[in-house]
Design a protein around this motif. Structure first.
Motif, PDB file in Angstrom:
ATOM      1  N   UNK A  68      -7.687 -16.288  -0.361  1.00  0.00           N
ATOM      2  CA  UNK A  68      -6.574 -15.623   0.327  1.00  0.00           C
ATOM      3  C   UNK A  68      -6.652 -14.105   0.110  1.00  0.00           C
ATOM      4  N   UNK A  69      -6.488 -13.344   1.181  1.00  0.00           N
ATOM      5  CA  UNK A  69      -6.511 -11.881   1.074  1.00  0.00           C
ATOM      6  C   UNK A  69      -5.109 -11.328   1.303  1.00  0.00           C
ATOM      7  N   UNK A 112      -3.308 -15.898   4.834  1.00  0.00           N
ATOM      8  CA  UNK A 112      -3.334 -14.641   4.080  1.00  0.00           C
ATOM      9  C   UNK A 112      -1.916 -14.127   3.833  1.00  0.00           C
ATOM     10  N   UNK A 113      -1.818 -13.249   2.827  1.00  0.00           N
ATOM     11  CA  UNK A 113      -0.544 -12.670   2.417  1.00  0.00           C
ATOM     12  C   UNK A 113      -0.368 -11.329   3.137  1.00  0.00           C
ATOM     13  N   UNK A 169      -8.183  -6.104  -3.567  1.00  0.00           N
ATOM     14  CA  UNK A 169      -8.429  -7.068  -2.485  1.00  0.00           C
ATOM     15  C   UNK A 169      -7.438  -6.898  -1.326  1.00  0.00           C
ATOM     16  N   UNK A 170      -6.714  -5.772  -1.304  1.00  0.00           N
ATOM     17  CA  UNK A 170      -5.790  -5.519  -0.195  1.00  0.00           C
ATOM     18  C   UNK A 170      -6.482  -4.691   0.880  1.00  0.00           C
ATOM     19  N   UNK A 171      -6.233  -5.054   2.131  1.00  0.00           N
ATOM     20  CA  UNK A 171      -6.714  -4.228   3.239  1.00  0.00           C
ATOM     21  C   UNK A 171      -5.508  -3.575   3.900  1.00  0.00           C
ATOM     22  N   UNK A 172      -5.599  -2.265   4.080  1.00  0.00           N
ATOM     23  CA  UNK A 172      -4.545  -1.521   4.771  1.00  0.00           C
ATOM     24  C   UNK A 172      -4.934  -1.444   6.246  1.00  0.00           C
ATOM     25  N   UNK A 225     -10.110 -12.698  15.582  1.00  0.00           N
ATOM     26  CA  UNK A 225      -9.016 -12.711  14.606  1.00  0.00           C
ATOM     27  C   UNK A 225      -9.417 -12.051  13.285  1.00  0.00           C
ATOM     28  N   UNK A 226     -10.680 -11.644  13.165  1.00  0.00           N
ATOM     29  CA  UNK A 226     -11.131 -11.002  11.926  1.00  0.00           C
ATOM     30  C   UNK A 226     -10.524  -9.601  11.810  1.00  0.00           C
ATOM     31  N   UNK A 227     -10.221  -9.184  10.580  1.00  0.00           N
ATOM     32  CA  UNK A 227      -9.662  -7.833  10.377  1.00  0.00           C
ATOM     33  C   UNK A 227     -10.689  -6.760  10.710  1.00  0.00           C
ATOM     34  N   UNK A 228     -11.960  -7.144  10.800  1.00  0.00           N
ATOM     35  CA  UNK A 228     -12.999  -6.160  11.121  1.00  0.00           C
ATOM     36  C   UNK A 228     -13.187  -5.966  12.618  1.00  0.00           C
TER      37      UNK A 228
END
Ligand SMILES: [Zn+2]
Ligand SMILES: [Zn+2]
Length: 502
Positions: A1-2, A41-42, A283-286, A424-427
């Motif tokens: 989980x990210x 994910x959170x 491990x957090x992505x902004x 759906x990927x954050x990238x």
């Protein structure tokens, strides 16, 4: 989980929101957040009201009212419009006179001073004696020093650069049209030029869309100008340094996101430790959603402000959007060429507006909302086809959701899985491509219906994939057809449905 901190650029509370706002960062950020939550994910999604905007001061002056009252009134409207459009923001902060906001601005400002990224120098400032106003942003206009288009001296809507008023042609007072006097004043500046190398490294990892990368590259070459961050006699936050003026709102955006998250966890959730868990964890992505015209602050200034400090993120993603047109013309509330969000979602089903706007999302290019096309689509696709599919799926009710899949369709499922994983990927997120994938699956199911072939698994898959875009519709379909969303999602996320044999 990210973990994800998701932000939406704060709108200026000088009016309600129209469909251009919806098609821009608001809907994309909402869909992104729902999608990541669907994957387990959170997330925390924040935004706030841009109360310190220079245009609030001008609106107050035009209406003979306190800008704070105008801001309050419009913030109420904005919140209702967002709620009506199903945009679920975890915390909407009021920035005016907010201690969390002030503390965050001061923290980033002093971090910049200590890092030698913020310095002071004397520079001429534009002053109109007749109007007693300073022409930094809302009160001065001329030709952008970069692209030559009509612009204020703060942020060009045409080319997204931050124009320098010292080099703007035909720069006049916005109120009386007169020439400014030029008064030498001390200002604080953010040092861009010494950070070019760091910004280049940051850019390749973080600016997802190609036009954002190209913009930042252009701004950094050959030698960028430093950025004025304080103003005299304009709107902004008093940071206790009267000789420098106040920090303007563009400088304070990242502080706003930090403050909104802190207020959310401290006051609303009573879990202040989660603020650190989100902001200070590796491990957090902004993830910032913003209009292309906010790219200078987000793509150049904020990475410098965060660099080397406690909020610096190893992982950051910038998602810009271009503008939406209405019936072929630019949206304009002053020319009454706009549709308010609340009107559209009152006349049509909210989820139909969300799906159509997601299909149109002006991610890398402008797009056009043509009202007659929407009405036809709403009738033909949203109402008739989706209802016919729901009824047909209800009649099928197989024992396992993939029963009915044909032997030669395994390849199709692999393709759907690959596309869904990418969009759906954050990238490489794209609400537009997620909407297209959902609609293609529904259309494919509809062709099965016409050929009298099984379609249950296609409708089930489409309703789960599109749930972040059409949450209410998907829930209704799941209920009526008996789709097991957790099972289908688990199959999709873990790709174990690819092993299903017929
Ligand atoms: Zn420009
Ligand atoms: Zn004037």
């Amino acid at each position: 989980m990210s973990k994800f901190i998701i932000t939406i650029t704060p709108p200026t509370p000088n009016g309600d929101l129209h469909i251009g706002h919806l098609a821009g960062p608001f809907l994309s950020a909402d869909i992104f957040t729902r999608t990541q939550r669907q994957k387990g994910h959170d997330c925390v999604l924040v935004s706030y009201s841009d109360d310190y905007q220079s245009y609030m001061l001008r609106r107050g002056r035009e209406q003979g009212r306190e800008p704070a009252l105008i801001g309050e009134e419009n913030t109420r409207k904005i919140k209702i419009s967002l709620q009506m459009a199903g945009i679920e923001i975890d915390h909407w902060m009021t920035s005016l006179d907010n201690t969390y906001f002030r503390d965050a601005v001061l923290e980033l400002y002093h971090h910049g001073v200590n890092n030698h990224n913020i310095y002071q120098k004397n520079v001429l400032a534009p002053y109109c004696r007749a109007c007693n106003t300073w022409g930094y942003e809302a009160f001065g206009r001329g030709q952008c020093s970069s692209c030559g288009q009509d612009s204020d001296a703060s942020q060009c809507e045409e080319c997204a650069c931050a124009p320098n008023y010292l080099y703007m042609k035909n720069f006049k007072c916005k109120l009386c049209g007169g020439e400014h006097e030029w008064v030498e004043k001390e200002h604080a500046y953010l040092n861009i030029s010494k950070n070019v190398r760091k910004l280049r490294t940051w850019l390749s990892d973080s600016a997802v869309r190609l036009n954002s990368q190209a913009f930042v590259e252009r701004e950094l070459a050959p030698t960028p100008q430093d950025w004025q961050i304080t103003r005299h006699g304009d709107a902004g936050l008093d940071i206790g340094q009267p000789s420098l003026g106040k920090t303007h709102t563009w400088f304070m955006g990242m502080a706003g996101y930090i403050a909104a998250t802190r207020e959310h966890f401290t006051v609303n959730q009573q879990t202040p430790q989660l603020f650190d868990a989100f902001w200070r964890a590796d491990d957090t992505t902004l993830v910032n959603f913003l209009g292309y015209d906010c790219l200078y602050s987000h793509g150049i200034a904020y990475p410098i402000l965060l660099d080397g400090g406690p909020y610096g993120k190893k992982n950051q993603r910038l998602y810009t959007n271009m503008f939406l047109k209405l019936n072929g013309l630019n949206l304009s509330t002053s020319r009454n060429h706009a549709i308010w969000i609340r009107d559209l979602v009152s006349d049509y089903d909210t989820d139909s507006v969300r799906l159509y706007m997601a299909l149109l999302a002006p991610e890398e290019h402008e797009s056009d909302f043509v009202e007659t096309q929407f009405v036809t689509w709403h009738q033909d696709f949203y109402q008739e086809k989706l209802e016919a599919l729901t009824v047909a799926a209800t009649h099928e009710s197989p024992a396992f959701w993939l029963d009915g899949m044909q032997r030669n369709e395994h390849k199709l499922l692999c393709e759907v899985y690959n596309r869904w994983s990418t969009v759906t990927s954050a990238d490489s997120f794209s609400s537009r491509n997620l909407a297209s994938l959902s609609v293609e699956l529904y259309e494919l199911a509809y062709s099965r219906l016409q050929a009298q072939k099984p379609l249950y698994y296609l409708v089930a898959l489409a309703s789960c994939i599109s749930a972040p875009i059409t949450p209410t519709l998907s829930r209704q379909m799941q209920k009526r057809c008996g789709f097991n969303e957790p099972l289908i999602l688990d199959n999709l996320i873990n790709a174990n449905f690819l092993d299903y044999s017929i």
